[in-house]
Scaffold this motif. Structure first.
Motif, short mmCIF file in Angstrom:
data_model
loop_
_atom_site.label_atom_id
_atom_site.label_comp_id
_atom_site.label_asym_id
_atom_site.label_seq_id
_atom_site.Cartn_x
_atom_site.Cartn_y
_atom_site.Cartn_z
N GLY A 127 0.82 -1.21 0.00
CA GLY A 127 0.00 0.00 0.00
C GLY A 127 0.85 1.25 0.00
O GLY A 127 2.04 1.25 0.36
N GLU A 128 0.23 2.36 -0.41
CA GLU A 128 0.96 3.63 -0.47
C GLU A 128 1.53 4.00 0.90
O GLU A 128 2.67 4.45 1.01
CB GLU A 128 0.03 4.73 -0.98
N SER A 129 0.74 3.80 1.95
CA SER A 129 1.22 4.15 3.30
C SER A 129 2.40 3.28 3.71
O SER A 129 3.31 3.75 4.40
CB SER A 129 0.08 3.99 4.30
N ASP A 130 2.42 2.01 3.27
CA ASP A 130 3.54 1.13 3.60
C ASP A 130 4.82 1.60 2.91
O ASP A 130 5.90 1.63 3.51
CB ASP A 130 3.22 -0.30 3.17
N VAL A 131 4.70 1.95 1.62
CA VAL A 131 5.86 2.43 0.87
C VAL A 131 6.39 3.73 1.49
O VAL A 131 7.61 3.90 1.70
CB VAL A 131 5.50 2.66 -0.61
N ILE A 132 5.48 4.64 1.82
CA ILE A 132 5.88 5.92 2.41
C ILE A 132 6.58 5.69 3.75
O ILE A 132 7.61 6.30 4.05
CB ILE A 132 4.67 6.84 2.59
N ALA A 133 6.04 4.76 4.56
CA ALA A 133 6.66 4.48 5.86
C ALA A 133 8.08 3.94 5.69
O ALA A 133 8.99 4.33 6.42
CB ALA A 133 5.80 3.47 6.63
N GLY A 134 8.28 3.05 4.70
CA GLY A 134 9.61 2.52 4.46
C GLY A 134 10.58 3.58 4.01
O GLY A 134 11.72 3.64 4.48
#
Length: 523
Positions: A97-104
């Motif tokens: 998900g977009e939020s997962d990519v951003i968090a990484g």
């Protein structure tokens, strides 16, 4: 071997893989060895930090979800420790998900790849990272050389007046232009630049002369070309400033630095970027074809049968969950809800061999146990080791008011009354399909009688695992609470609502599929 592989030698680069799943580590290690990298292993974030401190690898491939210490915290610690060099960190995760990519990326990752991995994309990414390291090394070496040159006062220096006439040069300038010092005096600096370079410098001088604000206090820096050895154009970075002069009105100082290597690197990066774009476009075309094939396979079934309703919520473009249905010649309705290993295209393709077999066998009016055995054998023969398909297979006999259900590796099938209240659970007590051969007894289904208005609810584990921002999964309790008190035609809408609420309106981390079987649904 491709030109891209020949350009770089990966044998000196060491890659640390941090992943708690042995199968994932083995797969990524095989990819890296095939590409020529040396490999180090860690099974959690804490071990990854320890191995990194001890071995100092060149690249880190970090899983996100790991015990002891997750990949986000491990990446944060690595970034806090490494300050003397750049170490690329690439996240490998099933969370796309977009939020997962951003968090990484926010904790310091340089890139983010979603599992399961495509070898072609993974290889292109690793070559890009290796090239970046090579360019970084070349850049660091160039900076060290420039620092030494600066300390020895060996930057290319030239002073000239407002008309461009050369007043003084240093030995480095002679080396840059390939001419002796005496060849510069009595000439204009413009004579040693390319026409375009001379025009750029003249424009800067003209702008300064037109400005009555005083001395050129801040150097003007621009890129242009000089005429080097044998008239060969050489790109340079020219920093122009003004010197105080007693016997002349205006004296300019130009510091010239050869940027040929940097320009070459920029061209190489542009070329590699274009190659990556080509790989991406090719993958998109292949994905579109695969999606069309999948949709064509699914449309041939009986999903519009009035005895069922279903929904599929993919976590990615492709869903690893499939819902199939078809009627046998005697009127019995056969249905299967399948959840393949992983997500996306790879998971969807894993189920395809069973799709054709399902429709072929249903047309012969099989016993449910025979159907399960045949589907399992087909997947055993077609899937690679480590891949399997969790599934619930059902047969609904409307005339007898009963159903038979086989459940393997997928959540329990729920038997609901007309108001969505739980009556019984058909336990998931078998292994998924495609792991080992099934005897007829092991393929024997559970039986249940369905009164008017009652129904069976089949669903994938993505529904149970739908998580809130606080990390709390929906679970059986949440599913049953959402179903309770709902009429038959409200159930799918209730599922959509509870998933949207649980995931805060974002796409779920895992594919979700739901299949309802019973008497005719209102249309």
């Amino acid at each position: 071997m491709t030109d891209a592989q020949q350009d770089l030698d990966y044998s000196g680069l060491r890659v640390l893989i941090a992943d708690d799943t042995q199968a994932n580590r083995a797969l990524v290690r095989a990819y890296l060895v095939r590409l020529g990298f040396a490999v180090l292993m860690a099974v959690n974030g804490e071990e990854a930090v320890d191995v990194f401190r001890r071995e100092r690898p060149d690249i880190v491939l970090m899983d996100v979800m790991m015990p002891v210490m997750d990949g986000l915290e491990a990446t944060r610690r690595l970034r806090a420790e490494v300050c003397d060099r750049w170490v690329p960190i690439v996240m490998l995760s099933a969370l796309g998900g977009e939020s997962d990519v951003i968090a990484g990326l926010n904790v310091g990752a340089d890139d983010y790849l979603v599992k399961p991995l495509s070898y072609q994309t993974f290889a292109a990414k690793m070559r890009s990272v290796a090239r970046s390291l090579s360019f970084q090394s070349q850049r660091n070496q160039a900076l060290e050389q420039l620092r030494a040159v600066s300390e020895a006062m060996s930057d290319a220096l030239v002073t000239f007046d407002a008309q461009g006439m050369i007043l003084s040069v240093n030995p480095a300038l002679s080396a840059l232009f390939g001419r002796g010092p005496a060849q510069f005096f009595g000439h204009s600096l413009y004579d040693f630049l390319t026409p375009a370079g001379a025009s750029c410098l003249a424009q800067d001088i003209e702008v300064w002369l037109a400005d009555s604000g005083g001395a050129l206090a801040v150097p003007r820096v621009r890129e242009l070309e000089i005429m080097g050895w044998a008239g060969r154009p050489v790109p340079v970075e020219l920093a122009l400033s003004q010197l105080p002069a007693q016997d002349r009105d205006i004296v300019f100082l130009a510091v010239l630095r050869d940027i040929s290597e940097r320009k070459r690197s920029e061209r190489e990066l542009a070329r590699y970027t274009q190659q990556l774009q080509h790989y991406h476009d090719e993958a998109e075309r292949e994905n579109a074809l695969a999606l069309a094939v999948l949709e064509r396979q699914l449309r041939r079934g009986g999903l519009d049968d009035p005895r069922l309703r279903h929904c599929v919520m993919p976590a990615q473009r492709f869903s690893g969950d499939l819902v199939l249905a078809a009627s046998a010649p005697d009127g019995r309705l056969f249905a299967m809800l399948a959840d393949a290993t992983g997500h996306g295209l790879g998971a969807a393709v894993s189920v395809l061999p069973a799709v054709a077999e399902f429709y072929r066998l249903v047309a012969t009016g099989p016993d449910l146990a025979e159907l399960v055995q045949a589907l399992n054998q087909t997947l055993l023969e077609s899937l690679p080791l480590g891949r399997f398909v969790a599934a619930a297979v059902a047969c609904l006999d409307s005339e007898k008011g009963g159903a038979k259900v086989w459940v393997g590796g997928i959540p329990d099938v729920l038997h609901l009354d007309v108001c969505g209240k739980l009556l019984s659970r058909l336990r998931s007590d078998h292994l998924p399909l495609g792991i080992e051969a099934l005897s007829h007894a092991e393929a024997a289904p559970q039986c249940v009688q369905l009164a008017a208005g009652e129904q069976l609810m089949l669903f994938s584990d993505g529904l149970l695992e739908a998580g809130s921002e606080e990390g709390e999964a929906l679970g059986y309790a949440g599913v049953l609470d959402a179903m309770n008190g709902r009429s038959r035609d409200e159930l799918l809408g209730a599922i959509d609502a509870v998933v949207a609420r649980q995931c805060s309106g974002l796409r779920p981390h895992d594919d979700i599929s739901v299949l309802l079987l019973g008497a005719d649904f209102p249309r």
